[in-house]
Design an enzyme around this catalytic site. Structure first.
Site, PDB file in Angstrom:
ATOM      1  N   ARG A 182     -54.427 -31.900  38.499  1.00  0.00           N
ATOM      2  CA  ARG A 182     -53.117 -31.608  39.121  1.00  0.00           C
ATOM      3  C   ARG A 182     -53.056 -30.188  39.688  1.00  0.00           C
ATOM      4  O   ARG A 182     -52.023 -29.516  39.603  1.00  0.00           O
ATOM      5  CB  ARG A 182     -51.949 -31.817  38.137  1.00  0.00           C
ATOM      6  CG  ARG A 182     -51.882 -33.170  37.507  1.00  0.00           C
ATOM      7  CD  ARG A 182     -51.658 -34.308  38.510  1.00  0.00           C
ATOM      8  NE  ARG A 182     -51.825 -35.582  37.823  1.00  0.00           N
ATOM      9  CZ  ARG A 182     -52.995 -36.225  37.765  1.00  0.00           C
ATOM     10  NH1 ARG A 182     -54.069 -35.749  38.385  1.00  0.00           N
ATOM     11  NH2 ARG A 182     -53.085 -37.362  37.112  1.00  0.00           N
ATOM     12  N   SER A 231     -44.491 -37.668  35.757  1.00  0.00           N
ATOM     13  CA  SER A 231     -44.848 -36.947  34.533  1.00  0.00           C
ATOM     14  C   SER A 231     -44.298 -35.525  34.586  1.00  0.00           C
ATOM     15  O   SER A 231     -44.563 -34.791  35.544  1.00  0.00           O
ATOM     16  CB  SER A 231     -46.365 -36.874  34.383  1.00  0.00           C
ATOM     17  OG  SER A 231     -46.868 -38.167  34.166  1.00  0.00           O
ATOM     18  N   GLU A 301     -45.808 -30.128  34.877  1.00  0.00           N
ATOM     19  CA  GLU A 301     -46.481 -30.627  36.085  1.00  0.00           C
ATOM     20  C   GLU A 301     -45.488 -30.590  37.247  1.00  0.00           C
ATOM     21  O   GLU A 301     -45.858 -30.326  38.374  1.00  0.00           O
ATOM     22  CB  GLU A 301     -46.986 -32.062  35.844  1.00  0.00           C
ATOM     23  CG  GLU A 301     -47.669 -32.670  37.053  1.00  0.00           C
ATOM     24  CD  GLU A 301     -48.291 -34.024  36.740  1.00  0.00           C
ATOM     25  OE1 GLU A 301     -48.811 -34.217  35.611  1.00  0.00           O
ATOM     26  OE2 GLU A 301     -48.258 -34.893  37.624  1.00  0.00           O
TER      27      GLU A 301
HETATM   28  C1  LIG Z   1     -42.067 -42.363  39.491  1.00  0.00           C
HETATM   29  C2  LIG Z   1     -43.118 -41.323  39.746  1.00  0.00           C
HETATM   30  C3  LIG Z   1     -44.418 -41.556  39.358  1.00  0.00           C
HETATM   31  C4  LIG Z   1     -45.410 -40.582  39.573  1.00  0.00           C
HETATM   32  N1  LIG Z   1     -46.675 -40.838  39.169  1.00  0.00           N
HETATM   33  C5  LIG Z   1     -47.650 -39.928  39.399  1.00  0.00           C
HETATM   34  C6  LIG Z   1     -48.996 -40.193  39.012  1.00  0.00           C
HETATM   35  O1  LIG Z   1     -49.332 -41.242  38.458  1.00  0.00           O
HETATM   36  N2  LIG Z   1     -49.936 -39.243  39.256  1.00  0.00           N
HETATM   37  C7  LIG Z   1     -49.629 -38.063  39.871  1.00  0.00           C
HETATM   38  O2  LIG Z   1     -50.528 -37.237  40.079  1.00  0.00           O
HETATM   39  N3  LIG Z   1     -48.350 -37.790  40.250  1.00  0.00           N
HETATM   40  C8  LIG Z   1     -47.360 -38.689  40.031  1.00  0.00           C
HETATM   41  N4  LIG Z   1     -46.081 -38.410  40.407  1.00  0.00           N
HETATM   42  C9  LIG Z   1     -45.752 -37.080  40.989  1.00  0.00           C
HETATM   43  C10 LIG Z   1     -45.842 -36.999  42.523  1.00  0.00           C
HETATM   44  O3  LIG Z   1     -45.589 -38.251  43.120  1.00  0.00           O
HETATM   45  C11 LIG Z   1     -47.193 -36.459  42.993  1.00  0.00           C
HETATM   46  O4  LIG Z   1     -47.415 -35.139  42.515  1.00  0.00           O
HETATM   47  C12 LIG Z   1     -47.287 -36.426  44.536  1.00  0.00           C
HETATM   48  O5  LIG Z   1     -48.600 -36.109  44.896  1.00  0.00           O
HETATM   49  C13 LIG Z   1     -46.326 -35.418  45.173  1.00  0.00           C
HETATM   50  O6  LIG Z   1     -46.278 -35.682  46.545  1.00  0.00           O
HETATM   51  P1  LIG Z   1     -44.978 -35.320  47.399  1.00  0.00           P
HETATM   52  O7  LIG Z   1     -45.264 -35.597  48.820  1.00  0.00           O
HETATM   53  O8  LIG Z   1     -43.773 -36.002  46.837  1.00  0.00           O
HETATM   54  O9  LIG Z   1     -44.890 -33.752  47.152  1.00  0.00           O
HETATM   55  P2  LIG Z   1     -43.593 -32.874  46.910  1.00  0.00           P
HETATM   56  O10 LIG Z   1     -42.976 -33.243  45.605  1.00  0.00           O
HETATM   57  O11 LIG Z   1     -42.730 -32.880  48.098  1.00  0.00           O
HETATM   58  O12 LIG Z   1     -44.285 -31.443  46.750  1.00  0.00           O
HETATM   59  C14 LIG Z   1     -45.150 -31.173  45.665  1.00  0.00           C
HETATM   60  C15 LIG Z   1     -45.971 -29.923  46.018  1.00  0.00           C
HETATM   61  O13 LIG Z   1     -46.816 -30.229  47.116  1.00  0.00           O
HETATM   62  C16 LIG Z   1     -46.559 -29.361  48.195  1.00  0.00           C
HETATM   63  N5  LIG Z   1     -46.715 -30.102  49.453  1.00  0.00           N
HETATM   64  C17 LIG Z   1     -46.110 -31.261  49.842  1.00  0.00           C
HETATM   65  N6  LIG Z   1     -46.546 -31.626  51.060  1.00  0.00           N
HETATM   66  C18 LIG Z   1     -47.432 -30.691  51.454  1.00  0.00           C
HETATM   67  C19 LIG Z   1     -48.230 -30.492  52.620  1.00  0.00           C
HETATM   68  N7  LIG Z   1     -48.198 -31.337  53.662  1.00  0.00           N
HETATM   69  N8  LIG Z   1     -49.028 -29.404  52.675  1.00  0.00           N
HETATM   70  C20 LIG Z   1     -49.086 -28.517  51.652  1.00  0.00           C
HETATM   71  N9  LIG Z   1     -48.366 -28.642  50.519  1.00  0.00           N
HETATM   72  C21 LIG Z   1     -47.552 -29.728  50.426  1.00  0.00           C
HETATM   73  C22 LIG Z   1     -45.139 -28.863  47.989  1.00  0.00           C
HETATM   74  O14 LIG Z   1     -44.921 -27.629  48.635  1.00  0.00           O
HETATM   75  C23 LIG Z   1     -45.095 -28.749  46.475  1.00  0.00           C
HETATM   76  O15 LIG Z   1     -45.716 -27.560  46.070  1.00  0.00           O
HETATM   77  C24 LIG Z   1     -45.062 -39.361  40.206  1.00  0.00           C
HETATM   78  C25 LIG Z   1     -43.741 -39.139  40.626  1.00  0.00           C
HETATM   79  C26 LIG Z   1     -42.776 -40.106  40.392  1.00  0.00           C
HETATM   80  C27 LIG Z   1     -41.373 -39.854  40.847  1.00  0.00           C
END
Ligand SMILES: Cc1cc2nc3c(=O)[nH]c(=O)nc-3n(C[C@H](O)[C@H](O)[C@H](O)COP(=O)(O)OP(=O)(O)OC[C@H]3O[C@@H](n4cnc5c(N)ncnc54)[C@H](O)[C@@H]3O)c2cc1C
Length: 314
Positions: A182, A231, A301
């Site tokens: 992560r 998480s 996380e």
């Molecule tokens: C129900 C649920 C289940 C989940 N299960 C998992 C799982 O099994 N495994 C897991 O790893 N995560 C899980 N997550 C967490 C999350 O979905 C992941 O961390 C995902 O990768 C975040 O992506 P996002 O686009 O929503 O990022 P955001 O939440 O919008 O941002 C997260 C971080 O990434 C950065 N970011 C976003 N887009 C970019 C970009 N284009 N360039 C640079 N930085 C960027 C943001 O600035 C921030 O620092 C879960 C979340 C939920 C709600």
């Protein structure tokens, strides 16, 4: 060097597309948090290069964050005091074959389940774990998202990154991103535009069977993708954060409008009365109690963006 100067520069370049006081809660899975002082949806690489120029000339010191699908973020109730960038889906959400026979190029705004389905239909294995993660490719690269024993770094070959502090566009090889559990070395100044994956060919049936079993497992063991950010804590070495939270007797424990899920103790679920500060307080109180009971320091996380009050000493 101020927010007003940055707003002026962005307005000159982008006109009405450059917005003020945009509510962010609806752009996150938690559905809470205040507005972005400045907000822009870049639609091209040259838009991003223009943003970089504005930041260099007018906005030095103004905080910037790239918002993906907001599934790992808790935005402060006071909002974000600087610029929020959200890559326009019409330009940055796409999937296409890469140069190699088993490769995929995906835009940073592409939802992870879209990527899982695209690769499954082509009998390409490696990203089926993305089926139940409600994030984007950009967020997955930044966070090295993973599940079911796989993670983004297993198949990521390269990512195209624009550095807002210099305006420089580079193609980074996966090892350069120092991806670990992560974690990546990307900063808030570095925006992922797309990513290329090298996948493993199998039969469509084999890949689909795994995808379906992941989907089924999720539905049975975790709350749906609303009012939480997945998480809450990273798993400490050799253990599970959810097990520790549960063993501390905290399933159902609540601060304000947020409670530790009764289905999965590492998911903290909000109701319509919740504030972002409630999430922050619950996370810190749960970590404090787990430390007290087991001597283990849990590391969040989820990412907190903006200003929060530390009430743990009051
Ligand atoms: C129900 C649920 C289940 C989940 N299960 C998992 C799982 O099994 N495994 C897991 O790893 N995560 C899980 N997550 C967490 C999350 O979905 C992941 O961390 C995902 O990768 C975040 O992506 P996002 O686009 O929503 O990022 P955001 O939440 O919008 O941002 C997260 C971080 O990434 C950065 N970011 C976003 N887009 C970019 C970009 N284009 N360039 C640079 N930085 C960027 C943001 O600035 C921030 O620092 C879960 C979340 C939920 C709600």
């Amino acid at each position: 060097m101020s927010l007003a100067e940055l707003a002026g520069c962005l307005e000159e370049r982008f006109g009405e597309r450059s917005k003020h006081d945009v509510p962010l809660g609806r752009l996150t899975t938690y559905r809470i948090g205040g507005p972005a002082a400045l907000y822009l949806e870049p639609g091209t690489r040259s838009d991003l290069e223009a943003v970089a120029r504005c930041l260099q000339s007018a906005g030095e010191g103004v905080p910037v964050i790239t918002l993906g699908r907001g599934s790992n973020l808790v935005i402060s109730d006071k909002g974000w005091p600087g610029l929020v960038l959200r890559l326009a889906p019409r330009a940055f959400s796409f999937t296409r074959p890469g140069d190699g026979p088993d490769s995929l190029v995906a835009g940073a705004a592409t939802p992870l389940p879209v990527v899982a389905n695209w690769t499954t239909r082509r009998g390409l294995s490696g990203l089926e774990f993305m089926i139940a993660i409600p994030g984007s490719i950009g967020g997955a690269v930044r966070m090295n998202a993973g599940a079911h024993g796989s993670e983004t770094s297993d198949t990521l070959a390269t990512a195209t990154v624009l550095d807002l502090s210099s305006g420089e566009l580079t193609e980074r090889k996966a090892p350069e991103l120092e991806l670990s559990y992560r974690h990546s070395n990307l900063t808030e100044q570095e925006v992922v535009l797309d990513a290329t994956f090298e996948l493993v060919p199998q039969t469509e049936n084999e890949v689909r069977a795994r995808l379906e079993s992941f989907r089924k497992h999720r539905g049975e063991t975790q709350p749906p993708a609303v009012q939480n950010a997945g998480s809450t804590f990273k798993n400490p070495a050799g253990d599970h954060a959810g097990r520790l939270v549960e063993a501390a007797g905290l399933k159902g424990f609540r601060v304000g409008g947020v409670e530790v899920s009764r289905l999965h103790a590492n998911f903290f679920v909000s109701d319509e009365t919740a504030t972002a500060q409630d999430v922050y307080d619950l996370v810190h109180e749960v970590a404090r109690r787990v430390k007290e009971d087991f001597g283990i320091e849990l590391e969040p996380e989820v990412k907190f963006a903006g200003e929060f009050e530390d009430r743990s000493h009051t």
